[in-house]
Design a protein around this motif. Structure first.
Motif, PDB file in Angstrom:
ATOM      1  N   LEU A  10       0.919  -1.065  -0.017  1.00  0.00           N
ATOM      2  CA  LEU A  10      -0.062  -0.062  -0.010  1.00  0.00           C
ATOM      3  C   LEU A  10       1.038   1.304   0.105  1.00  0.00           C
ATOM      4  CD1 LEU A  10      -2.844  -0.967   2.580  1.00  0.00           C
ATOM      5  CD2 LEU A  10      -2.967  -0.737   0.092  1.00  0.00           C
ATOM      6  N   ALA A  11       1.916   1.188   0.830  1.00  0.00           N
ATOM      7  CA  ALA A  11       2.761   2.239   0.887  1.00  0.00           C
ATOM      8  C   ALA A  11       3.620   2.612  -0.510  1.00  0.00           C
ATOM      9  CB  ALA A  11       3.906   2.122   1.897  1.00  0.00           C
ATOM     10  N   ARG A  12       4.084   1.521  -1.035  1.00  0.00           N
ATOM     11  CA  ARG A  12       4.840   1.729  -2.366  1.00  0.00           C
ATOM     12  C   ARG A  12       4.027   1.754  -3.499  1.00  0.00           C
ATOM     13  NH1 ARG A  12       9.169  -3.254  -2.859  1.00  0.00           N
ATOM     14  NH2 ARG A  12       9.109  -2.676  -0.763  1.00  0.00           N
ATOM     15  N   GLN A  13       2.819   1.237  -3.657  1.00  0.00           N
ATOM     16  CA  GLN A  13       1.825   1.356  -4.874  1.00  0.00           C
ATOM     17  C   GLN A  13       1.098   2.575  -4.679  1.00  0.00           C
ATOM     18  OE1 GLN A  13      -0.582  -1.873  -6.460  1.00  0.00           O
ATOM     19  NE2 GLN A  13      -1.334  -0.688  -8.192  1.00  0.00           N
ATOM     20  N   PHE A  14       0.427   2.931  -3.596  1.00  0.00           N
ATOM     21  CA  PHE A  14      -0.324   4.162  -3.353  1.00  0.00           C
ATOM     22  C   PHE A  14       0.080   5.156  -2.440  1.00  0.00           C
ATOM     23  CE2 PHE A  14      -2.927   0.233  -4.232  1.00  0.00           C
ATOM     24  CZ  PHE A  14      -3.354   0.622  -5.511  1.00  0.00           C
ATOM     25  N   GLY A  15       1.174   5.286  -2.166  1.00  0.00           N
ATOM     26  CA  GLY A  15       1.915   6.181  -1.376  1.00  0.00           C
ATOM     27  C   GLY A  15       1.256   6.257  -0.202  1.00  0.00           C
ATOM     28  N   ALA A  16       0.579   5.059   0.622  1.00  0.00           N
ATOM     29  CA  ALA A  16      -0.114   5.278   1.813  1.00  0.00           C
ATOM     30  C   ALA A  16       0.844   5.614   2.958  1.00  0.00           C
ATOM     31  CB  ALA A  16      -0.974   3.819   2.134  1.00  0.00           C
ATOM     32  N   GLY A  17       0.496   6.451   3.677  1.00  0.00           N
ATOM     33  CA  GLY A  17       1.125   6.688   4.979  1.00  0.00           C
ATOM     34  C   GLY A  17       0.458   5.847   6.280  1.00  0.00           C
ATOM     35  N   GLU A  18       1.148   6.314   7.341  1.00  0.00           N
ATOM     36  CA  GLU A  18       0.824   5.150   8.546  1.00  0.00           C
ATOM     37  C   GLU A  18      -0.715   5.360   8.674  1.00  0.00           C
ATOM     38  OE1 GLU A  18       3.664   5.404  11.729  1.00  0.00           O
ATOM     39  OE2 GLU A  18       2.126   4.915  13.198  1.00  0.00           O
ATOM     40  N   ALA A  19      -1.258   6.711   8.848  1.00  0.00           N
ATOM     41  CA  ALA A  19      -2.592   6.906   9.155  1.00  0.00           C
ATOM     42  C   ALA A  19      -3.584   6.239   8.000  1.00  0.00           C
ATOM     43  CB  ALA A  19      -3.114   8.348   9.344  1.00  0.00           C
ATOM     44  N   ALA A  20      -3.408   6.267   6.915  1.00  0.00           N
ATOM     45  CA  ALA A  20      -4.202   5.518   5.875  1.00  0.00           C
ATOM     46  C   ALA A  20      -4.177   3.989   6.055  1.00  0.00           C
ATOM     47  CB  ALA A  20      -3.642   5.989   4.507  1.00  0.00           C
ATOM     48  N   ILE A  21      -3.014   3.494   6.256  1.00  0.00           N
ATOM     49  CA  ILE A  21      -2.778   2.073   6.445  1.00  0.00           C
ATOM     50  C   ILE A  21      -3.566   1.545   7.740  1.00  0.00           C
ATOM     51  CG2 ILE A  21      -1.132   0.220   7.096  1.00  0.00           C
ATOM     52  CD1 ILE A  21       1.103   1.703   5.138  1.00  0.00           C
ATOM     53  N   THR A  22      -3.577   2.554   8.731  1.00  0.00           N
ATOM     54  CA  THR A  22      -4.270   2.171   9.834  1.00  0.00           C
ATOM     55  C   THR A  22      -5.772   2.132   9.554  1.00  0.00           C
ATOM     56  OG1 THR A  22      -2.793   2.772  11.402  1.00  0.00           O
ATOM     57  CG2 THR A  22      -4.962   2.606  12.217  1.00  0.00           C
ATOM     58  N   ALA A  23      -6.173   2.935   8.815  1.00  0.00           N
ATOM     59  CA  ALA A  23      -7.801   3.224   8.397  1.00  0.00           C
ATOM     60  C   ALA A  23      -8.004   1.872   7.581  1.00  0.00           C
ATOM     61  CB  ALA A  23      -8.026   4.342   7.752  1.00  0.00           C
ATOM     62  N   TRP A  24      -7.348   1.614   6.676  1.00  0.00           N
ATOM     63  CA  TRP A  24      -7.443   0.385   6.035  1.00  0.00           C
ATOM     64  C   TRP A  24      -7.453  -0.879   6.739  1.00  0.00           C
ATOM     65  CZ3 TRP A  24      -7.632  -1.395   0.576  1.00  0.00           C
ATOM     66  CH2 TRP A  24      -6.861  -2.580   0.570  1.00  0.00           C
ATOM     67  N   SER A  25      -6.456  -0.919   7.825  1.00  0.00           N
ATOM     68  CA  SER A  25      -6.416  -2.133   8.766  1.00  0.00           C
ATOM     69  C   SER A  25      -7.669  -2.348   9.324  1.00  0.00           C
ATOM     70  CB  SER A  25      -5.565  -2.199   9.297  1.00  0.00           C
ATOM     71  OG  SER A  25      -4.225  -2.215   8.766  1.00  0.00           O
ATOM     72  N   VAL A  26      -8.291  -1.114  10.051  1.00  0.00           N
ATOM     73  CA  VAL A  26      -9.474  -1.222  10.764  1.00  0.00           C
ATOM     74  C   VAL A  26     -10.583  -1.359  10.111  1.00  0.00           C
ATOM     75  CG1 VAL A  26     -10.693   0.340  12.337  1.00  0.00           C
ATOM     76  CG2 VAL A  26      -8.220   0.445  12.596  1.00  0.00           C
ATOM     77  N   HIS A  27     -10.648  -0.908   9.087  1.00  0.00           N
ATOM     78  CA  HIS A  27     -11.548  -1.028   8.036  1.00  0.00           C
ATOM     79  C   HIS A  27     -12.087  -2.647   7.800  1.00  0.00           C
ATOM     80  CE1 HIS A  27     -14.681  -0.820   4.706  1.00  0.00           C
ATOM     81  NE2 HIS A  27     -13.852  -1.916   3.954  1.00  0.00           N
ATOM     82  N   TRP A  28     -10.783  -3.361   7.561  1.00  0.00           N
ATOM     83  CA  TRP A  28     -10.946  -4.786   7.200  1.00  0.00           C
ATOM     84  C   TRP A  28     -11.332  -5.466   8.448  1.00  0.00           C
ATOM     85  CZ3 TRP A  28     -12.723  -5.560   2.634  1.00  0.00           C
ATOM     86  CH2 TRP A  28     -12.494  -4.617   1.718  1.00  0.00           C
ATOM     87  N   MET A  29     -10.584  -5.136   9.636  1.00  0.00           N
ATOM     88  CA  MET A  29     -11.019  -5.922  10.734  1.00  0.00           C
ATOM     89  C   MET A  29     -12.461  -5.613  11.240  1.00  0.00           C
ATOM     90  SD  MET A  29      -7.609  -5.705  12.991  1.00  0.00           S
ATOM     91  CE  MET A  29      -7.360  -3.898  12.949  1.00  0.00           C
ATOM     92  N   ALA A  30     -13.035  -4.520  11.285  1.00  0.00           N
ATOM     93  CA  ALA A  30     -14.337  -4.320  11.487  1.00  0.00           C
ATOM     94  C   ALA A  30     -15.527  -5.062  10.566  1.00  0.00           C
ATOM     95  CB  ALA A  30     -14.581  -2.655  11.315  1.00  0.00           C
ATOM     96  N   THR A  31     -14.867  -5.036   9.186  1.00  0.00           N
ATOM     97  CA  THR A  31     -15.794  -5.590   8.272  1.00  0.00           C
ATOM     98  C   THR A  31     -15.859  -7.158   8.801  1.00  0.00           C
ATOM     99  OG1 THR A  31     -15.035  -4.241   6.517  1.00  0.00           O
ATOM    100  CG2 THR A  31     -16.098  -6.313   5.840  1.00  0.00           C
ATOM    101  N   GLY A  32     -14.667  -7.829   9.030  1.00  0.00           N
ATOM    102  CA  GLY A  32     -14.801  -9.330   9.342  1.00  0.00           C
ATOM    103  C   GLY A  32     -15.236  -9.319  10.762  1.00  0.00           C
ATOM    104  N   LEU A  33     -15.410  -8.618  11.692  1.00  0.00           N
ATOM    105  CA  LEU A  33     -15.892  -8.661  12.925  1.00  0.00           C
ATOM    106  C   LEU A  33     -17.736  -8.487  12.619  1.00  0.00           C
ATOM    107  CD1 LEU A  33     -13.518  -6.721  15.304  1.00  0.00           C
ATOM    108  CD2 LEU A  33     -14.052  -9.294  15.424  1.00  0.00           C
ATOM    109  N   ARG A  34     -17.881  -7.567  11.768  1.00  0.00           N
ATOM    110  CA  ARG A  34     -19.210  -7.323  11.657  1.00  0.00           C
ATOM    111  C   ARG A  34     -19.950  -8.380  10.822  1.00  0.00           C
ATOM    112  NH1 ARG A  34     -18.178  -1.555  10.585  1.00  0.00           N
ATOM    113  NH2 ARG A  34     -17.899  -2.198   8.224  1.00  0.00           N
ATOM    114  N   ALA A  35     -19.212  -9.026   9.981  1.00  0.00           N
ATOM    115  CA  ALA A  35     -19.715 -10.085   9.132  1.00  0.00           C
ATOM    116  C   ALA A  35     -19.881 -11.458  10.317  1.00  0.00           C
ATOM    117  CB  ALA A  35     -18.651 -10.523   8.308  1.00  0.00           C
ATOM    118  N   THR A  36     -18.765 -11.645  11.312  1.00  0.00           N
ATOM    119  CA  THR A  36     -19.065 -12.591  12.198  1.00  0.00           C
ATOM    120  C   THR A  36     -20.214 -12.378  13.127  1.00  0.00           C
ATOM    121  OG1 THR A  36     -16.646 -12.807  12.155  1.00  0.00           O
ATOM    122  CG2 THR A  36     -17.549 -13.663  13.961  1.00  0.00           C
ATOM    123  N   GLU A  37     -20.410 -11.224  13.691  1.00  0.00           N
ATOM    124  CA  GLU A  37     -21.387 -11.012  14.219  1.00  0.00           C
ATOM    125  C   GLU A  37     -22.728 -10.808  13.746  1.00  0.00           C
ATOM    126  OE1 GLU A  37     -21.680  -9.595  17.436  1.00  0.00           O
ATOM    127  OE2 GLU A  37     -23.897  -9.088  17.383  1.00  0.00           O
TER     128      GLU A  37
END
Lengths: 215, 215
Positions: free
Chosen positions: B116-143
């Motif tokens: 993500l950093a290399r291809q899209f220039g994503a910084g730490e905040a963007a990577i954290t937002a990406w990670s939280v998005h996918w964890m929340a998506t997985g948790l909501r599907a499980t819920e």
């Protein structure tokens, strides 16, 4: 049995292959995953995760997640077997399958492509480059394992297909559709050749399903 | 047995929990996955996929891929069981586990953050937002699955922990570390409470491993 799938889904493709190898009859119903059909209330009642494949079989809600469906098929319809008999061989086959199932394919499904476009403004070419990168990474990791282990073929784990081959061939199908090359991956090429000689594999190919574009 | 892991690896965490639940002795060796240690030739010989966890156990190359390792542990050390006895229950537990194993956690591992950093220039905040998005998506599907099925708890599949809980708790650990909230996910909160009351789960937590930062 009713398989909820879509012509383009590489995960539905794997289930199709297993159903064919085990000689099981089923009806496939297409969910429009490119148009958001997986989020329709009627489908969410079948699979609250909003993803295909889902397999309706007997009582209870449909089974979901392709690897879980395949393990269930293996337990309930064991012939022909798609996992080896020894625990260590089963671990190898499952781990090879998981290189595709966990570390490659989930990085290129519709929800991820949508997120790349939304969060990073990724266009079609960037998304294709991303997808090819992860498929190539998974195939190279698989090649490295096959090369090191040197288990006789033609399949990934000997003389008969296993779950590893279903996952590998579905990953390859996505890779080949996007113009990826198997240069430097002789073991993968050997397994793909075995898959392409078996009608249970080729008939499950995305481009041979109803609704697929003609090549 | 030797577990090749890393304090931060959510996949190594799941294997630690299973080894503890089954009362198996092991030694853990840390591979520096944040500094590229997984690409060192010595480790590539152990796992050509360049990823942790890997489990050295008996003859042959180390087992790899956390779910394959857990299935092997289940087959070779069946007590206490981490899968139900009935095929449909096993399919449910595996599918719940795969929401984390396939569709959530692989989207936030070091190789993906680097890309993500290399291809899209994503910084730490963007990577954290990406990670939280996918964890929340997985948790909501499980819920959504837990809410629909209404299987009595406190665990995901009844009165004893299964593989579904190991995967859920490891995903939650990453989510909680990044400030994610369980608001609107009462079933997940119930399972997490069960995990947090069991020392086999809490002792495996990333922040309790050697090398982890103090909170």
């Amino acid at each position: 049995m009713i398989l909820y799938g879509h012509w383009r889904s590489l995960a539905a493709m794997r289930v199709r292959i297993a159903l064919a190898l085990k000689g099981l009859a089923y009806e496939e119903r297409s969910i429009d995953i490119l148009g958001g059909g997986q989020f329709a209330p009627g489908f969410l009642a079948l699979n609250p995760q909003a993803a295909v494949p889902a397999l309706e079989a007997g009582d209870g809600p449909p089974l979901f997640q392709s690897l879980a469906i395949l393990e269930w098929l293996e337990e309930t319809h064991p012939a022909p077997p798609l996992l080896p008999k020894d625990a260590r061989g089963r671990a190898r086959v499952r781990a090879l399958a998981l290189i595709s199932a966990a570390d490659s394919h989930p990085l290129l499904v519709p929800r991820v492509r949508d997120r790349l476009a939304r969060q990073f403004g990724a266009g079609e070419a960037a998304i294709t480059a991303w997808s090819v990168h992860w498929m190539a990474t998974g195939l190279r990791a698989t090649e490295a394992h096959l090369a090191r282990d040197a288990v006789p073929g033609p399949w990934s784990h000997g003389g008969a297909p296993t779950l590893a081959d279903l996952f590998l061939y579905s990953l390859y199908a996505g890779y080949e559709q996007r113009g990826g090359s198997l240069d430097g991956m002789p073991n993968i090429a050997r397994v793909v050749a075995a898959c392409e000689a078996d009608p249970c594999f080729t008939a499950a190919h995305p481009l041979r399903q109803p609704g697929a574009p003609r090549r």
